[in-house]
Write a protein that holds these residues in place. Sequence first.
Motif, PDB file in Angstrom:
ATOM      1  N   ILE A   1      41.878  -0.434  16.468  1.00  0.00           N
ATOM      2  CA  ILE A   1      42.204   0.747  15.667  1.00  0.00           C
ATOM      3  C   ILE A   1      43.191   0.296  14.595  1.00  0.00           C
ATOM      4  CG2 ILE A   1      44.090   1.494  17.203  1.00  0.00           C
ATOM      5  CD1 ILE A   1      43.133   4.413  16.559  1.00  0.00           C
ATOM      6  N   SER A   2      43.028   0.792  13.398  1.00  0.00           N
ATOM      7  CA  SER A   2      43.905   0.384  12.294  1.00  0.00           C
ATOM      8  C   SER A   2      45.170   1.236  12.281  1.00  0.00           C
ATOM      9  CB  SER A   2      43.175   0.534  10.957  1.00  0.00           C
ATOM     10  OG  SER A   2      43.008   1.904  10.638  1.00  0.00           O
ATOM     11  N   SER A   3      46.164   0.749  11.587  1.00  0.00           N
ATOM     12  CA  SER A   3      47.408   1.508  11.462  1.00  0.00           C
ATOM     13  C   SER A   3      47.161   2.821  10.715  1.00  0.00           C
ATOM     14  CB  SER A   3      48.483   0.675  10.773  1.00  0.00           C
ATOM     15  OG  SER A   3      48.036   0.190   9.522  1.00  0.00           O
ATOM     16  N   GLU A   4      46.224   2.814   9.776  1.00  0.00           N
ATOM     17  CA  GLU A   4      45.896   4.035   9.042  1.00  0.00           C
ATOM     18  C   GLU A   4      45.261   5.069   9.977  1.00  0.00           C
ATOM     19  OE1 GLU A   4      44.947   0.941   8.011  1.00  0.00           O
ATOM     20  OE2 GLU A   4      46.286   0.695   6.289  1.00  0.00           O
ATOM     21  N   GLN A   5      44.399   4.597  10.880  1.00  0.00           N
ATOM     22  CA  GLN A   5      43.780   5.501  11.843  1.00  0.00           C
ATOM     23  C   GLN A   5      44.820   6.059  12.813  1.00  0.00           C
ATOM     24  OE1 GLN A   5      40.852   2.536  13.008  1.00  0.00           O
ATOM     25  NE2 GLN A   5      39.188   3.907  12.389  1.00  0.00           N
ATOM     26  N   ILE A   6      45.775   5.232  13.211  1.00  0.00           N
ATOM     27  CA  ILE A   6      46.861   5.696  14.084  1.00  0.00           C
ATOM     28  C   ILE A   6      47.648   6.798  13.398  1.00  0.00           C
ATOM     29  CG2 ILE A   6      49.152   5.016  14.971  1.00  0.00           C
ATOM     30  CD1 ILE A   6      46.928   4.241  16.879  1.00  0.00           C
ATOM     31  N   GLU A   7      48.006   6.592  12.138  1.00  0.00           N
ATOM     32  CA  GLU A   7      48.750   7.617  11.399  1.00  0.00           C
ATOM     33  C   GLU A   7      47.940   8.903  11.293  1.00  0.00           C
ATOM     34  OE1 GLU A   7      51.793   6.010   8.274  1.00  0.00           O
ATOM     35  OE2 GLU A   7      49.900   4.938   8.007  1.00  0.00           O
ATOM     36  N   ALA A   8      46.639   8.767  11.068  1.00  0.00           N
ATOM     37  CA  ALA A   8      45.796   9.956  10.912  1.00  0.00           C
ATOM     38  C   ALA A   8      45.694  10.747  12.213  1.00  0.00           C
ATOM     39  CB  ALA A   8      44.402   9.549  10.429  1.00  0.00           C
ATOM     40  N   VAL A   9      45.529  10.050  13.332  1.00  0.00           N
ATOM     41  CA  VAL A   9      45.306  10.759  14.589  1.00  0.00           C
ATOM     42  C   VAL A   9      46.613  11.221  15.247  1.00  0.00           C
ATOM     43  CG1 VAL A   9      45.227   8.800  16.201  1.00  0.00           C
ATOM     44  CG2 VAL A   9      43.802  10.803  16.604  1.00  0.00           C
ATOM     45  N   LEU A  10      47.672  10.422  15.161  1.00  0.00           N
ATOM     46  CA  LEU A  10      48.940  10.830  15.769  1.00  0.00           C
ATOM     47  C   LEU A  10      49.745  11.727  14.847  1.00  0.00           C
ATOM     48  CD1 LEU A  10      50.182   7.548  17.490  1.00  0.00           C
ATOM     49  CD2 LEU A  10      48.887   9.444  18.483  1.00  0.00           C
ATOM     50  N   GLY A  11      49.509  11.597  13.571  1.00  0.00           N
ATOM     51  CA  GLY A  11      50.239  12.387  12.584  1.00  0.00           C
ATOM     52  C   GLY A  11      51.360  11.573  11.964  1.00  0.00           C
ATOM     53  N   ASN A  12      51.549  11.778  10.692  1.00  0.00           N
ATOM     54  CA  ASN A  12      52.581  11.040   9.958  1.00  0.00           C
ATOM     55  C   ASN A  12      53.977  11.310  10.507  1.00  0.00           C
ATOM     56  OD1 ASN A  12      50.697   9.858   8.265  1.00  0.00           O
ATOM     57  ND2 ASN A  12      50.812  11.508   6.770  1.00  0.00           N
ATOM     58  N   GLU A  13      54.212  12.560  10.953  1.00  0.00           N
ATOM     59  CA  GLU A  13      55.545  12.899  11.460  1.00  0.00           C
ATOM     60  C   GLU A  13      55.864  12.142  12.735  1.00  0.00           C
ATOM     61  OE1 GLU A  13      56.338  17.082  11.767  1.00  0.00           O
ATOM     62  OE2 GLU A  13      55.506  17.469   9.783  1.00  0.00           O
ATOM     63  N   THR A  14      54.900  12.019  13.633  1.00  0.00           N
ATOM     64  CA  THR A  14      55.115  11.287  14.878  1.00  0.00           C
ATOM     65  C   THR A  14      55.410   9.824  14.589  1.00  0.00           C
ATOM     66  OG1 THR A  14      53.677  12.779  16.112  1.00  0.00           O
ATOM     67  CG2 THR A  14      54.051  10.597  17.061  1.00  0.00           C
ATOM     68  N   VAL A  15      54.611   9.222  13.743  1.00  0.00           N
ATOM     69  CA  VAL A  15      54.799   7.811  13.404  1.00  0.00           C
ATOM     70  C   VAL A  15      56.122   7.621  12.657  1.00  0.00           C
ATOM     71  CG1 VAL A  15      53.871   5.854  12.102  1.00  0.00           C
ATOM     72  CG2 VAL A  15      52.328   7.332  13.396  1.00  0.00           C
ATOM     73  N   ALA A  16      56.446   8.517  11.748  1.00  0.00           N
ATOM     74  CA  ALA A  16      57.701   8.418  11.011  1.00  0.00           C
ATOM     75  C   ALA A  16      58.903   8.570  11.943  1.00  0.00           C
ATOM     76  CB  ALA A  16      57.756   9.470   9.907  1.00  0.00           C
TER      77      ALA A  16
ATOM     78  N   GLY B   1      64.274   1.935  13.001  1.00  0.00           N
ATOM     79  CA  GLY B   1      64.859   1.417  11.779  1.00  0.00           C
ATOM     80  C   GLY B   1      63.878   0.580  10.968  1.00  0.00           C
ATOM     81  N   ILE B   2      62.582   0.925  11.094  1.00  0.00           N
ATOM     82  CA  ILE B   2      61.545   0.221  10.339  1.00  0.00           C
ATOM     83  C   ILE B   2      60.740   1.243   9.550  1.00  0.00           C
ATOM     84  CG2 ILE B   2      61.394  -1.718  11.950  1.00  0.00           C
ATOM     85  CD1 ILE B   2      58.933  -0.421  13.207  1.00  0.00           C
ATOM     86  N   ASP B   3      59.911   0.760   8.648  1.00  0.00           N
ATOM     87  CA  ASP B   3      59.105   1.690   7.869  1.00  0.00           C
ATOM     88  C   ASP B   3      57.909   2.168   8.708  1.00  0.00           C
ATOM     89  OD1 ASP B   3      56.474   0.126   6.774  1.00  0.00           O
ATOM     90  OD2 ASP B   3      58.189  -1.234   6.956  1.00  0.00           O
ATOM     91  N   PRO B   4      57.389   3.359   8.389  1.00  0.00           N
ATOM     92  CA  PRO B   4      56.281   3.923   9.158  1.00  0.00           C
ATOM     93  C   PRO B   4      55.037   3.042   9.222  1.00  0.00           C
ATOM     94  CG  PRO B   4      57.290   5.625   7.832  1.00  0.00           C
ATOM     95  CD  PRO B   4      57.910   4.316   7.413  1.00  0.00           C
ATOM     96  N   ALA B   5      54.745   2.305   8.174  1.00  0.00           N
ATOM     97  CA  ALA B   5      53.559   1.439   8.182  1.00  0.00           C
ATOM     98  C   ALA B   5      53.699   0.338   9.231  1.00  0.00           C
ATOM     99  CB  ALA B   5      53.335   0.831   6.807  1.00  0.00           C
ATOM    100  N   THR B   6      54.894  -0.209   9.361  1.00  0.00           N
ATOM    101  CA  THR B   6      55.136  -1.238  10.369  1.00  0.00           C
ATOM    102  C   THR B   6      55.026  -0.645  11.765  1.00  0.00           C
ATOM    103  OG1 THR B   6      56.557  -2.460   8.855  1.00  0.00           O
ATOM    104  CG2 THR B   6      56.800  -2.958  11.195  1.00  0.00           C
ATOM    105  N   ALA B   7      55.587   0.540  11.964  1.00  0.00           N
ATOM    106  CA  ALA B   7      55.498   1.216  13.268  1.00  0.00           C
ATOM    107  C   ALA B   7      54.044   1.499  13.620  1.00  0.00           C
ATOM    108  CB  ALA B   7      56.307   2.506  13.252  1.00  0.00           C
ATOM    109  N   ALA B   8      53.276   1.997  12.669  1.00  0.00           N
ATOM    110  CA  ALA B   8      51.857   2.283  12.914  1.00  0.00           C
ATOM    111  C   ALA B   8      51.109   1.011  13.284  1.00  0.00           C
ATOM    112  CB  ALA B   8      51.226   2.948  11.689  1.00  0.00           C
ATOM    113  N   GLY B   9      51.446  -0.090  12.645  1.00  0.00           N
ATOM    114  CA  GLY B   9      50.817  -1.365  12.954  1.00  0.00           C
ATOM    115  C   GLY B   9      51.117  -1.819  14.376  1.00  0.00           C
ATOM    116  N   GLN B  10      52.360  -1.640  14.792  1.00  0.00           N
ATOM    117  CA  GLN B  10      52.727  -2.036  16.148  1.00  0.00           C
ATOM    118  C   GLN B  10      52.055  -1.136  17.181  1.00  0.00           C
ATOM    119  OE1 GLN B  10      56.995  -2.408  16.417  1.00  0.00           O
ATOM    120  NE2 GLN B  10      57.051  -4.045  14.912  1.00  0.00           N
TER     121      GLN B  10
END
Length: 99
Positions: A29-44, A51-60
């Motif tokens: 699953i891609s980080s973009e798909q994670i953001e889409a399904v979990l929601g930007n607020e959850t990932v943020a 203390g990292i950016d949301p894109a890095t968190a989504a990737g992890q």
Amino acid sequence: MLAWWKKFQNGGLGEIAQSWVASGQNLPISSEQIEAVLGNETVAGIASKLGIDPATAAGQISTLLPQLIDGLTPNGQIEAGNPDVMGAAMNLIKGKLFG
């Protein structure tokens, strides 16, 4: 139907999520798909705590989540006694990322 499962189904990611539960290879699953399904607020929110950016968190999360769901469903199905597999996986992710 479980709330998290429904989110993945509604997001067009049901086949991916099913691969994590079922025996066999886990689909990625891609980080973009994670953001889409979990929601930007959850990932943020997770990113902010780390203390990292949301894109890095989504990737992890996209790296850890398939492995954790797979490990929490060793018989290839969601056990009746543990229906909140996603909650358990997210708690493990938080432990891995914050620990």
